[in-house]
Design an enzyme around this catalytic site. Structure first.
Site, PDB file in Angstrom:
ATOM      1  CG  HIS A 145      -0.657   1.032   4.633  1.00 33.56           C
ATOM      2  ND1 HIS A 145       0.400   1.655   4.004  1.00 33.56           N
ATOM      3  CD2 HIS A 145      -1.714   1.852   4.465  1.00 33.56           C
ATOM      4  CE1 HIS A 145      -0.019   2.799   3.476  1.00 33.56           C
ATOM      5  NE2 HIS A 145      -1.313   2.934   3.754  1.00 33.56           N
ATOM      6  CG  LEU A 146      -6.648   1.929   8.259  1.00 34.20           C
ATOM      7  CD1 LEU A 146      -7.208   1.798   9.638  1.00 34.20           C
ATOM      8  CD2 LEU A 146      -6.878   3.287   7.676  1.00 34.20           C
ATOM      9  CG  HIS A 147      -6.275  -2.378   3.875  1.00 35.69           C
ATOM     10  ND1 HIS A 147      -5.210  -2.748   4.681  1.00 35.69           N
ATOM     11  CD2 HIS A 147      -6.940  -3.519   3.590  1.00 35.69           C
ATOM     12  CE1 HIS A 147      -5.235  -4.054   4.871  1.00 35.69           C
ATOM     13  NE2 HIS A 147      -6.279  -4.549   4.227  1.00 35.69           N
ATOM     14  CD  GLN A 148     -13.986   1.397   5.212  1.00 38.21           C
ATOM     15  OE1 GLN A 148     -13.600   0.908   6.246  1.00 38.21           O
ATOM     16  NE2 GLN A 148     -15.126   2.005   5.108  1.00 38.21           N
TER      17      GLN A 148
ATOM     18  CG  PHE B 145      -1.903  -1.173   1.172  1.00 35.66           C
ATOM     19  CD1 PHE B 145      -2.537  -1.575   0.010  1.00 35.66           C
ATOM     20  CD2 PHE B 145      -2.138  -1.896   2.325  1.00 35.66           C
ATOM     21  CE1 PHE B 145      -3.390  -2.661  -0.004  1.00 35.66           C
ATOM     22  CE2 PHE B 145      -2.996  -2.978   2.324  1.00 35.66           C
ATOM     23  CZ  PHE B 145      -3.623  -3.364   1.158  1.00 35.66           C
TER      24      PHE B 145
END
Length: 186
Positions: free
Chosen positions: A140-143, A47
């Site tokens: 790594h944050l992800h929606q 990401f």
């Protein structure tokens, strides 16, 4: 008398059991960890790397100031996108107010665009925070924005006895990117 156990793959072929099968062998690379980062650094993070490439190569649908929309490399359904902040941050509570707003706005816009392009019956939205919660890439944050149709996936192959129709990621990315300005709204 019990039947002998099935021992060869061909023993399974053609045995009717009332279920259509959803075969997704492409996901074994992901399940096996081949494409997962070796560590949690930004240098290993897909990401963080994706926005450094041209949009078509990085599968990026839309870029904004603090976050971007990218195709999921291992989608649950056609049009499954991820909304990611550019910053390498793992936890939702560590996002800046600007990042929170932009992730929310891009998620909402992605839903509108996907509706215009492929008319799903609904969506699953979500973030998996931490390995125990199912995060494949924890650092790594992800929606997730996952379009859904009646009888499509997860429990649906068992209950609805249907299979999804595969669509190439590049084709889907191009269709969503082309429709963004017209359909995303605010």
């Amino acid at each position: 008398m019990a039947e002998p156990p099935l021992e060869r793959a061909e023993d399974f072929a053609g045995v009717p059991d009332g279920f259509d099968r959803l075969w997704t062998p492409h996901r074994m690379v992901y399940v096996g960890g081949q494409d997962k980062p070796k560590d949690s650094s930004a240098g290993q993070c897909p990401f963080c790397r994706s926005p450094q490439r041209p949009d078509d190569e990085g599968l990026i649908v839309r870029r904004a100031e603090h976050a971007y929309v990218v195709m999921n490399l291992y989608p649950y359904s056609p049009g499954h996108v991820l909304v990611c902040p550019y910053r390498h941050v793992a936890d939702y509570t560590d996002l800046t107010p600007e990042e929170v707003i932009e992730v929310a706005v891009l998620s909402r816009q992605a839903m509108r665009v996907i509706r215009a392009v492929s008319d799903p019956g609904g969506f699953n939205l979500g973030m998996n925070q931490g390995r125990i919660a199912g995060a494949g890439i924890q650092a790594h944050l992800h929606q997730h924005v996952v379009p859904r149709w009646a009888g499509d996936l997860n429990f649906m192959p068992l209950i609805g006895r249907t299979k999804p129709v595969p669509v190439l990621l590049g084709d889907t990315r191009a269709a969503l990117a082309a429709a963004w300005d017209e359909h995303a709204g605010d």
